[in-house]
Write an enzyme that holds these catalytic residues in place. Structure first.
Site, PDB file in Angstrom:
ATOM      1  N   GLY A  49       0.805  -1.211   0.000  1.00  0.00           N
ATOM      2  CA  GLY A  49       0.000   0.000   0.000  1.00  0.00           C
ATOM      3  C   GLY A  49       0.838   1.261   0.000  1.00  0.00           C
ATOM      4  O   GLY A  49       0.299   2.365  -0.007  1.00  0.00           O
ATOM      5  N   CYS A  50       2.145   1.111   0.009  1.00  0.00           N
ATOM      6  CA  CYS A  50       3.042   2.262  -0.028  1.00  0.00           C
ATOM      7  C   CYS A  50       3.608   2.393  -1.440  1.00  0.00           C
ATOM      8  O   CYS A  50       3.939   1.390  -2.073  1.00  0.00           O
ATOM      9  CB  CYS A  50       4.198   2.089   0.960  1.00  0.00           C
ATOM     10  SG  CYS A  50       3.676   2.008   2.673  1.00  0.00           S
ATOM     11  N   ALA A  51       3.722   3.620  -1.928  1.00  0.00           N
ATOM     12  CA  ALA A  51       4.310   3.841  -3.244  1.00  0.00           C
ATOM     13  C   ALA A  51       5.796   3.492  -3.223  1.00  0.00           C
ATOM     14  O   ALA A  51       6.333   2.958  -4.185  1.00  0.00           O
ATOM     15  CB  ALA A  51       4.112   5.288  -3.670  1.00  0.00           C
TER      16      ALA A  51
END
Length: 136
Positions: A49-51
């Site tokens: 969910g983190c870029a």
């Protein structure tokens, strides 16, 4: 209730006049984090969910929560340091009860982070709550 380290951060943010200075402070906090052992950067410790790439490895000692963290992006590593100030040393059973959104709002972070960074920050908080809940 926030930790003393987080309260110090809130005071520092109030002292810094503009977001450029606050942004630099967050990056410096990330640089000050102890390096994470490369062997711990596994799919199981990676935060989805983190870029950017983010890894969090929780520890519980004497009933207190802590974690090691790292990222390939300096600002995200700084955000890990902010979360460390919020959660490290808390009784493991209290970690899921900490209202991270309310505490982080005191720093006005969401007003100055991209939507991708805000989503990543939420994903990190969710992971911290999950692993602390499992450890409790």
């Amino acid at each position: 209730m926030a930790s003393a380290a987080f309260e110090d951060l809130v005071e520092t943010f109030a002292f810094l006049d503009d977001w450029e200075d606050r942004y630099r402070h967050v990056i410096e906090m990330g640089r000050a984090l102890p390096p994470m052992d490369e062997a711990l950067k596994l799919p199981a410790t990676k935060v989805n969910g983190c870029a950017s790439q983010v890894w969090l490895v929780p520890t519980v000692e004497d009933g207190r929560f802590d974690f090691a963290g790292d990222s390939d992006a300096m600002i995200v590593k700084g955000l890990i340091a902010v979360l460390h100030a919020l959660y490290a040393g808390a009784p493991v059973g209290e970690v899921p009860k900490i209202d991270a959104a309310a505490e982080l709002k005191r720093l006005n972070l969401h007003d100055h982070l991209s939507s991708q960074r805000s989503n990543g920050l939420r994903a990190m908080v969710d992971r911290i709550r999950l692993v602390a809940g499992q450890a409790a």
